[in-house]
Design an enzyme around this catalytic site. Structure first.
Site, PDB file in Angstrom:
ATOM      1  N   SER A 102       0.836  -1.194   0.000  1.00 29.64           N
ATOM      2  CA  SER A 102       0.000   0.000   0.000  1.00 29.64           C
ATOM      3  C   SER A 102       0.862   1.232   0.000  1.00 29.64           C
ATOM      4  O   SER A 102       1.997   1.201   0.429  1.00 29.64           O
ATOM      5  CB  SER A 102      -0.910   0.004   1.232  1.00 29.64           C
ATOM      6  OG  SER A 102      -1.631   1.203   1.328  1.00 29.64           O
ATOM      7  N   SER A 103       0.295   2.345  -0.461  1.00 32.17           N
ATOM      8  CA  SER A 103       0.974   3.627  -0.318  1.00 32.17           C
ATOM      9  C   SER A 103       0.397   4.415   0.846  1.00 32.17           C
ATOM     10  O   SER A 103       0.986   5.377   1.304  1.00 32.17           O
ATOM     11  CB  SER A 103       0.825   4.453  -1.603  1.00 32.17           C
ATOM     12  OG  SER A 103      -0.530   4.766  -1.825  1.00 32.17           O
ATOM     13  N   ALA A 104      -0.759   4.002   1.340  1.00 32.41           N
ATOM     14  CA  ALA A 104      -1.442   4.770   2.382  1.00 32.41           C
ATOM     15  C   ALA A 104      -1.326   4.105   3.739  1.00 32.41           C
ATOM     16  O   ALA A 104      -1.349   4.761   4.761  1.00 32.41           O
ATOM     17  CB  ALA A 104      -2.917   4.939   2.033  1.00 32.41           C
ATOM     18  N   CYS A 105      -1.227   2.802   3.778  1.00 35.35           N
ATOM     19  CA  CYS A 105      -1.097   2.075   5.041  1.00 35.35           C
ATOM     20  C   CYS A 105       0.306   1.534   5.120  1.00 35.35           C
ATOM     21  O   CYS A 105       0.732   0.751   4.279  1.00 35.35           O
ATOM     22  CB  CYS A 105      -2.102   0.932   5.114  1.00 35.35           C
ATOM     23  SG  CYS A 105      -1.898  -0.118   6.565  1.00 35.35           S
ATOM     24  N   GLY A 106       1.032   1.923   6.124  1.00 33.97           N
ATOM     25  CA  GLY A 106       2.435   1.563   6.202  1.00 33.97           C
ATOM     26  C   GLY A 106       2.662   0.092   6.411  1.00 33.97           C
ATOM     27  O   GLY A 106       1.753  -0.712   6.482  1.00 33.97           O
TER      28      GLY A 106
END
Length: 264
Positions: A102-106
């Site tokens: 993901s790019s939003a959830c690390g």
């Protein structure tokens, strides 16, 4: 390095009228991270500072403990900037494990706060840094002024590393806020600057558990966010002795943990 922005046609409406124009968009592309030729994970990111991103990622996940553990990094192929292979020192044990993409959830490879405390390398709680409230209040404006790509696209998160006096040391932008932090931390690791005692990390969004984890891994005593923290971020910051500041919107802010570091 791949493109950071692209131009695309768009029809812009204002009330009942429309006009055709060209808009600038932030690029989002996959980055495959390999260790010794073995795929570790894929994350969606904005191209640029890829080696910093990989270094910060490996540090935050406990795969490396410092600069000496990372002996080489390379893009795989002359034209393929979406794959980075990291070479580790021989004495570094590496066991591949699954990570979400993901790019939003690390990257949430750590299972608990206790696990993080067990492998914490820096005693952040002992850091006696003091940051004037006025300096903290000035940081969002300084961060925004330095966001070159955001000013063109409005579509990127930013992470900025500041001194306690408000001097910007490093800024990175990315479609993923976790990636932006990894790029800042990775830059510091590769420059031999860890631990980052006496510094403030400012993020353009909210403060999550993962961002607090990365702050601790870099030895940063103050994490500030322009939006809200999560409950788990506050719990982790309290455990680590990190000063966590949320809703940093001058002239107000909320200081959730280790309040002694914010001074008049």
């Amino acid at each position: 390095m791949g493109r950071v922005t692209v131009r695309r046609p768009v029809e812009r409406w204002t009330g009942a009228a429309s006009v055709s124009r060209v808009d600038t968009l932030a690029v989002e592309e996959p980055l495959q991270i390999r260790v010794g030729g073995r795929e570790l994970t894929v994350t969606m990111r904005t191209p640029g500072a890829d080696f910093d991103l990989v270094a910060g990622f490996l540090l935050a996940e406990g795969i490396i403990g410092g600069r000496d553990d990372l002996v080489a990094m390379k893009h795989c192929g002359d034209d393929d900037y979406n794959v980075v292979d990291a070479g580790l020192a021989r004495e570094v044990a590496f066991k591949a494990r699954a990570f979400p993409t993901s790019s939003a959830c690390g990257v949430c490879g750590t299972e608990s706060i206790a696990d993080l405390a067990h492998r914490a390398r820096w005693d952040v709680a002992a850091d006696e840094t003091r940051v004037p409230a006025e300096v903290l209040g000035s940081l969002p404006g300084l961060l925004r002024e330095a966001q070159a790509v955001f000013s063109r696209t409005g579509g990127l998160h930013a992470a900025g590393l500041f001194t306690a006096e408000g001097q910007l040391r490093c800024l990175r932008e990315d479609v993923g806020r976790h990636n932006a932090v990894d790029k800042v931390v990775g830059h510091a690791l590769r420059e031999g600057l860890l631990p980052l005692s006496g510094h403030v990390l400012l993020v353009s969004g909210r403060a999550s558990f993962e961002l607090t984890q990365k702050t601790w891994a870099a030895g940063i005593p103050v994490l500030a966010a322009v939006s809200a923290p999560s409950s788990l971020a506050v719990s982790l910051a309290e455990k680590a002795g990190i000063t966590l500041v949320g809703f940093l919107r001058p002239p107000t802010m909320n200081v959730y943990t280790a309040t002694r570091r914010v001074s008049q």
